[in-house]
Scaffold this active site. Structure first.
Site, short mmCIF file in Angstrom:
data_model
loop_
_atom_site.label_atom_id
_atom_site.label_comp_id
_atom_site.label_asym_id
_atom_site.label_seq_id
_atom_site.Cartn_x
_atom_site.Cartn_y
_atom_site.Cartn_z
N GLU A 183 0.96 -1.17 0.10
CA GLU A 183 -0.08 0.16 0.05
C GLU A 183 0.96 1.53 -0.03
O GLU A 183 2.04 0.88 0.75
CB GLU A 183 -1.19 -0.08 1.12
N ARG A 230 5.43 -12.75 10.51
CA ARG A 230 5.83 -11.39 9.95
C ARG A 230 6.68 -10.97 10.59
O ARG A 230 7.57 -12.27 11.40
CB ARG A 230 4.58 -10.67 10.37
N LYS A 237 4.16 1.04 10.35
CA LYS A 237 4.25 1.78 9.57
C LYS A 237 3.43 3.34 9.96
O LYS A 237 3.94 4.25 10.19
CB LYS A 237 3.36 1.96 7.65
#
Length: 589
Positions: A35, A261, A271
């Site tokens: 994104e 992850r 983020k």
């Protein structure tokens, strides 16, 4: 470029190999779908290496697609940075860069298809009401009072939403699935929201934007992705992903596979929190060398090979929740730079030394290898004269035992040069040591002094020829191993006040003309990189990548030795075995 994908566990690679051996047809097609709402970080690097690595290994393709469904948080600067990061890591995507917004017309048509099938409806509930009606993990949801609108009314309302006739938050389009599902993601998820925002790719064409969940899987299907690889937090979204694929006339049905992850200690990879650090100017932008962003790591001096090696070292598993030691990352860059970084001398805390028995104007030049184990690096020319600088830490007035550096009346060797002896200590008005008067033993160039042993070797720089430079010593940004572990506390409380220490240093003349991002080992000090911004502006600035000491490698060796000792002990104590069959007994025999 081919990545090493064989030395660490990778269950996804094994599954794909099994599929192919079982007769699977068709090309392997993966994708990296960021994104564009921030810069990429080390966790994204793991995903990049995984997706591009699988495509390389199995002769397939990997797409770069921006899942750009929220124009309010997206910027062209993020898109440009992400493309640069992927290329810097050594990968090239297949075909042109793709955007989910390329498929907005098709997604809108599929939304109309779901409405026509009675599987989507326009809802007038507010966001707070939607959350309330959705229920909890232990209580089922309730159907919206607008759930039974006719397909005709829903199609009309959706078109009016698209034209911008309603305010943001006034209406949404929802899938009509199951409000009693134990999986909350299946309780009539939102497909479209009203957003009166200009999009960086489509301009003002749209007043509604599809949700990430509705966009992601269908974009994969449009592109013919064979394996949709994502992190474990999307595992609960997989039933929804598959519901869309089952209920729409999509051209392909990708298989979603989840992996754990990357969680790195003393590091944040959210983020949102990284953006907060940037916005509050706690750090110097998204590429601050203290951040785990790929651009920050690049500016700090990491190499693409070291990042890829680290990602290979940690492997790909489904085991979630564990912290990876940041020492592994440091080990990866040290092992790369040890072999590939040219050497130089730099004094970070200069202390002047006057060699009293060296005549004024005397000068010698030493030809020194650029790297002790490589002949392909240029030879450095190191000038020597009457005045030079050593590091303050290499001198003590009252040294403890086993201090093998310089002290009053003691000798030390200058690296690649002579043995010197400290004869006099000069202090300033505050009583601080400001200068040393030393003498040179001219019979020690390239050989040991007669009748005595000199153990210490220190680095130095010519006072006349040394180049002034700024050195930035970077350390972990956080003091806490998991800075955001306590959800009720402010992670900013764990900031390391010494994560950046700036020194005015002096380097050998060979450093004067470095290019941005040149990497060096400053002998006896650490690995450093010429700052990619400052060095373009004419300043000489070096960022410390990592220190010389590799504690992680030593720790791993000790752990391996400990496990082996425990294994041997267990074998020795194994009941029922004849004494002669036990390992220690065999050794004694």
């Amino acid at each position: 470029m081919t990545t090493d994908t064989t030395s660490a566990p990778n269950f996804i690679r094994n599954q794909i190999r099994d599929e192919i051996e079982a007769g699977r047809d068709g090309k392997i097609v993966t994708r990296f779908p960021p994104e564009p709402n921030g810069f990429l970080h080390i966790g994204h690097a793991k995903s990049i290496c995984l997706n591009f690595g699988l495509a390389e290994q199995f002769g397939g393709d990997c797409h770069l697609r921006f899942d750009d469904t929220n124009p309010a948080k997206e910027e062209q600067a993020y898109i440009d940075a992400i493309k640069e990061d992927v290329n810097w890591l050594g990968f090239q995507w297949s075909g042109e860069v793709r955007f989910a917004s390329d498929y907005f017309d098709q997604l809108y048509a599929w939304a109309q298809h779901l409405i026509g099938e009675g599987k989507a409806y326009v809802d007038d509930l507010s966001p707070d009401e939607i959350r309330e009606y959705r229920g909890t993990l232990t209580q089922p949801g309730r159907p919206s009072p607008y759930r039974e609108r006719s397909p005709e009314e829903n199609l009309d309302l959706l078109e009016r939403m698209r034209r911008g006739e309603f305010a943001e938050g006034e209406k949404v389009l929802r899938a009509r699935i199951d409000m009693a599902s134990p999986n909350i993601n299946m309780r009539d998820p939102i497909l479209y929201r009203i957003r009166h925002a200009s999009h960086h790719q489509t301009g003002d064409k749209w007043k509604i934007y599809p949700s990430y969940d509705f966009t992601h899987g269908q974009s994969d299907a449009i592109e013919g992705i064979s394996h949709s690889i994502c992190t474990l937090e999307f595992e609960d979204h997989r039933p929804l992903y598959e519901w869309f694929l089952d209920n729409l006339p999509v051209p392909a049905t990708p298989r979603q596979i989840e992996f754990a992850r990357l969680n790195l200690n003393y590091t944040l990879t959210s983020k949102r929190k990284l953006k907060l650090l940037v916005d509050q100017e706690i750090v110097d932008g998204w590429d601050d060398p203290r951040l785990p962003t790929i651009s920050g790591m690049r500016r700090r001096g990491y190499t693409p090979a070291s990042v890829r090696k680290f990602c290979d070292m940690i492997g790909v598993t489904r085991a979630d929740g564990g912290l990876v030691e940041i020492g592994m990352l440091y080990h990866a860059i040290r092992s790369d730079l040890e072999d590939n970084a040219p050497r130089a001398m730099a004094v970070l805390k200069p202390l002047k030394v006057v060699l009293t028995n060296v005549p004024e104007g005397h000068e010698e030049t030493y030809a020194v290898p650029g790297h002790p184990a490589r002949d392909d690096m240029p030879v450095r020319q190191i000038p020597f004269g009457r005045e030079l600088y050593i590091d303050q830490d290499d001198f003590m007035e009252e040294p403890p035992k086993k201090f093998f550096r310089l002290a009053p009346g003691k000798e030390v060797r200058l690296r690649n040069s002579y043995v010197i002896r400290c004869d006099e200590v000069i202090k300033d008005a505050a009583g601080e040591v400001s200068e040393l008067r030393c003498s040179v033993d001219f019979d020690t160039l390239g050989k040991n002094p007669e009748g005595r042993k000199v153990k210490g070797v220190i680095h130095w720089v010519s006072a006349e020829h040394g180049v002034p430079m700024e050195v930035r010593l970077y350390d972990n940004l956080f003091l806490e191993e998991q800075p955001d572990k306590d959800k009720d506390a402010d992670f900013l409380e764990h900031l390391n006040p010494e994560s950046l220490v700036v020194r005015q240093a002096i380097g050998e003349p060979s450093l004067a003309e470095v290019t941005p991002e040149s990497r060096f080992q400053f002998e006896r000090v650490g690995y450093f990189c010429a700052d990619r911004h400052a060095c373009r502006d004419g300043k000489l600035v070096f960022n410390r990548t990592v220190s010389l000491k590799d504690t992680w490698a030593k720790t791993q060796k000790k752990e391996a030795q400990k496990k082996e000792a425990q294994k041997q002990e267990a074998q020795n104590q194994e009941p029922g075995k004849p004494e002669s069959e036990k390992p220690d007994a065999q050794k004694k025999g």
